[in-house]
Design a protein around this motif. Structure first.
Motif, PDB file in Angstrom:
ATOM      1  N   LEU A  71      12.533  11.333   6.913  1.00 26.00           N
ATOM      2  CA  LEU A  71      12.905  11.463   5.505  1.00 26.00           C
ATOM      3  C   LEU A  71      12.908  10.075   4.883  1.00 26.00           C
ATOM      4  O   LEU A  71      13.588   9.169   5.378  1.00 26.00           O
ATOM      5  N   LYS A  72      12.158   9.910   3.810  1.00 24.39           N
ATOM      6  CA  LYS A  72      12.018   8.604   3.164  1.00 24.39           C
ATOM      7  C   LYS A  72      12.797   8.587   1.851  1.00 24.39           C
ATOM      8  O   LYS A  72      12.660   9.488   1.023  1.00 24.39           O
ATOM      9  N   PHE A  73      13.607   7.528   1.689  1.00 25.43           N
ATOM     10  CA  PHE A  73      14.447   7.394   0.507  1.00 25.43           C
ATOM     11  C   PHE A  73      14.379   5.978  -0.045  1.00 25.43           C
ATOM     12  O   PHE A  73      14.069   5.017   0.680  1.00 25.43           O
ATOM     13  N   HIS A 124       0.824  -1.217   0.000  1.00 24.56           N
ATOM     14  CA  HIS A 124       0.000   0.000   0.000  1.00 24.56           C
ATOM     15  C   HIS A 124       0.857   1.265   0.000  1.00 24.56           C
ATOM     16  O   HIS A 124       0.450   2.287  -0.595  1.00 24.56           O
ATOM     17  N   ASP A 125       2.030   1.216   0.636  1.00 23.05           N
ATOM     18  CA  ASP A 125       2.858   2.407   0.770  1.00 23.05           C
ATOM     19  C   ASP A 125       4.066   2.412  -0.162  1.00 23.05           C
ATOM     20  O   ASP A 125       4.988   3.224   0.011  1.00 23.05           O
ATOM     21  N   GLN A 126       4.072   1.513  -1.153  1.00 20.17           N
ATOM     22  CA  GLN A 126       5.162   1.497  -2.127  1.00 20.17           C
ATOM     23  C   GLN A 126       5.344   2.854  -2.802  1.00 20.17           C
ATOM     24  O   GLN A 126       6.460   3.304  -3.049  1.00 20.17           O
ATOM     25  N   ILE A 127       4.233   3.514  -3.078  1.00 17.42           N
ATOM     26  CA  ILE A 127       4.269   4.754  -3.844  1.00 17.42           C
ATOM     27  C   ILE A 127       5.102   5.832  -3.160  1.00 17.42           C
ATOM     28  O   ILE A 127       5.685   6.706  -3.824  1.00 17.42           O
ATOM     29  N   LEU A 128       5.199   5.780  -1.834  1.00 15.28           N
ATOM     30  CA  LEU A 128       5.980   6.781  -1.109  1.00 15.28           C
ATOM     31  C   LEU A 128       7.469   6.679  -1.425  1.00 15.28           C
ATOM     32  O   LEU A 128       8.220   7.641  -1.206  1.00 15.28           O
ATOM     33  N   TYR A 129       7.898   5.517  -1.901  1.00 13.17           N
ATOM     34  CA  TYR A 129       9.302   5.307  -2.219  1.00 13.17           C
ATOM     35  C   TYR A 129       9.539   5.161  -3.722  1.00 13.17           C
ATOM     36  O   TYR A 129      10.687   5.024  -4.154  1.00 13.17           O
ATOM     37  N   GLN A 130       8.472   5.183  -4.498  1.00  7.96           N
ATOM     38  CA  GLN A 130       8.598   5.030  -5.947  1.00  7.96           C
ATOM     39  C   GLN A 130       8.655   6.366  -6.680  1.00  7.96           C
ATOM     40  O   GLN A 130       9.233   6.458  -7.762  1.00  7.96           O
ATOM     41  N   THR A 131       8.021   7.383  -6.115  1.00 10.30           N
ATOM     42  CA  THR A 131       8.114   8.716  -6.712  1.00 10.30           C
ATOM     43  C   THR A 131       9.144   9.533  -5.934  1.00 10.30           C
ATOM     44  O   THR A 131       9.393   9.270  -4.755  1.00 10.30           O
ATOM     45  N   GLU A 132       9.710  10.511  -6.589  1.00 13.67           N
ATOM     46  CA  GLU A 132      10.738  11.313  -5.939  1.00 13.67           C
ATOM     47  C   GLU A 132      10.857  12.678  -6.601  1.00 13.67           C
ATOM     48  O   GLU A 132      10.350  12.907  -7.700  1.00 13.67           O
ATOM     49  N   ARG A 133      11.526  13.575  -5.919  1.00 17.54           N
ATOM     50  CA  ARG A 133      11.928  14.844  -6.503  1.00 17.54           C
ATOM     51  C   ARG A 133      13.446  14.947  -6.368  1.00 17.54           C
ATOM     52  O   ARG A 133      14.005  14.697  -5.300  1.00 17.54           O
ATOM     53  N   LYS A 184      18.123  14.117  -3.734  1.00 19.38           N
ATOM     54  CA  LYS A 184      16.755  13.673  -3.975  1.00 19.38           C
ATOM     55  C   LYS A 184      16.036  13.442  -2.655  1.00 19.38           C
ATOM     56  O   LYS A 184      16.650  13.380  -1.594  1.00 19.38           O
ATOM     57  N   ILE A 185      14.719  13.287  -2.741  1.00 23.47           N
ATOM     58  CA  ILE A 185      13.889  12.907  -1.594  1.00 23.47           C
ATOM     59  C   ILE A 185      12.641  12.221  -2.131  1.00 23.47           C
ATOM     60  O   ILE A 185      12.100  12.621  -3.162  1.00 23.47           O
ATOM     61  N   ASN A 186      12.205  11.166  -1.446  1.00 24.17           N
ATOM     62  CA  ASN A 186      10.998  10.449  -1.858  1.00 24.17           C
ATOM     63  C   ASN A 186       9.751  10.924  -1.126  1.00 24.17           C
ATOM     64  O   ASN A 186       8.682  11.040  -1.720  1.00 24.17           O
ATOM     65  N   ALA A 187       9.869  11.162   0.174  1.00 24.99           N
ATOM     66  CA  ALA A 187       8.734  11.656   0.960  1.00 24.99           C
ATOM     67  C   ALA A 187       9.253  12.203   2.281  1.00 24.99           C
ATOM     68  O   ALA A 187      10.340  11.826   2.742  1.00 24.99           O
ATOM     69  N   ILE A 188       8.464  13.101   2.871  1.00 17.04           N
ATOM     70  CA  ILE A 188       8.839  13.732   4.144  1.00 17.04           C
ATOM     71  C   ILE A 188       7.603  13.854   5.014  1.00 17.04           C
ATOM     72  O   ILE A 188       6.504  14.115   4.503  1.00 17.04           O
TER      73      ILE A 188
END
Length: 281
Positions: free
Chosen positions: A104-106, A71-80, A184-188
């Motif tokens: 910080l998620k990477f 369910h939470d894969q997307i938090l680590y699949q997209t990034e800036r 880079k960062i995936n989610a915060i």
């Protein structure tokens, strides 16, 4: 007497099995970098990335991210990421003083070796994560969380033995470009709580996932899968105990000790009270 015993049991259960889980209401900021809005399994609502600096990427959607629920894969699949230093301004109510944690998620979904991408993280002018190499920490296509504990008092941010003034009710997190590739960062997310309330990634849970991984569906990544298995075996040999794993900080022992000490003392006191009541009534 029966009511006293029942009350004792209820108190013991509540103290001993109190769930140290994050309250989504304590989260003051959360963004899914490079991606859309998402509510994770803990109830934390990540807003759609609003940052216009740098490049939003969903390249990781082609990868299965180990060590995190589907369910939470997307938090680590997209990034800036960006070709230069970039970051986010985070609103904070300076009247809400006390403990805070920034998570910080990477995940590294591009490079297949150490030293290919190295950058630093700066919080309100303080370097809190120097020379971060995601692959060196956990390997390829694996979730990695970094926890930054800080305090806010008198319009000042305190981190370890350093301090930084909070201006205009905002703090700033920057991902600083180094000599190796781009930051880079995936989610915060930032929560007004202590580290013991923060959900942690499972320790090497992805090792079990690998045994269930159907590499036949990823023929083009068969070599990457084998390399990841070898890397994990190396990490397992290196880290003999979960608390040595750098992505998961050890739980403070004083909290658990104090809880159980209170329970033991309460049980002894209650037992003595029951004994005295039954013998001298």
């Amino acid at each position: 007497m029966g009511l006293l015993v029942q009350a004792l049991i209820l108190i013991i259960v509540n103290v001993s099995f109190h769930c140290l889980c994050i309250n989504p209401a304590d989260v003051i900021f959360a963004v899914n970098a490079g991606g859309e809005e998402h509510v994770d399994l803990n109830g934390i609502r990540y807003v759609r990335d609003y940052n216009n600096f740098g490049i939003a990427s969903d390249y990781g959607k082609n990868r299965y991210i180990h060590r995190v629920a589907q369910h939470d894969q997307i938090l680590y699949q997209t990034e800036r990421y960006a070709l230069n230093t970039f970051g986010y301004s985070i609103p904070i109510d300076i009247q809400m003083e006390g403990d805070y944690v920034m998570v910080l998620k990477f995940s590294e979904v591009y490079f297949m070796g150490s030293g290919e991408k190295v950058f630093s993280v700066v919080l309100n002018g303080l370097t809190v994560v120097p020379h971060l190499d995601i692959f060196e920490e956990v390997g390829y296509s694996v979730a990695h969380d970094v926890y930054i504990e800080f305090q806010v008092f008198d319009s000042t941010l305190y981190w370890k033995n350093k301090r930084s003034r909070i201006v205009s009710n905002q703090i700033r997190v920057d991902f600083v470009k180094g000599e190796k590739d781009n930051p880079k960062i995936n989610a915060i997310y930032v929560a007004h709580c202590t580290i013991v309330d923060i959900p942690k990634l499972p320790w090497f849970h992805f090792v079990q996932e690998l045994h269930q991984y159907d590499s036949s569906q990823e023929n083009d990544e068969a070599s990457q899968y084998e390399e990841l298995q070898a890397y994990i075996e190396e990490k397992k040999a290196q880290y003999k105990h979960p608390n040595n794993y750098r992505a998961v900080p050890p739980e403070p022992t004083y909290k658990w000790f104090s809880q159980y000490f209170i329970v033991i003392m309460f049980v002894l006191f209650s037992t003595a009270l029951i004994y005295l009541t039954s013998n001298f009534a």
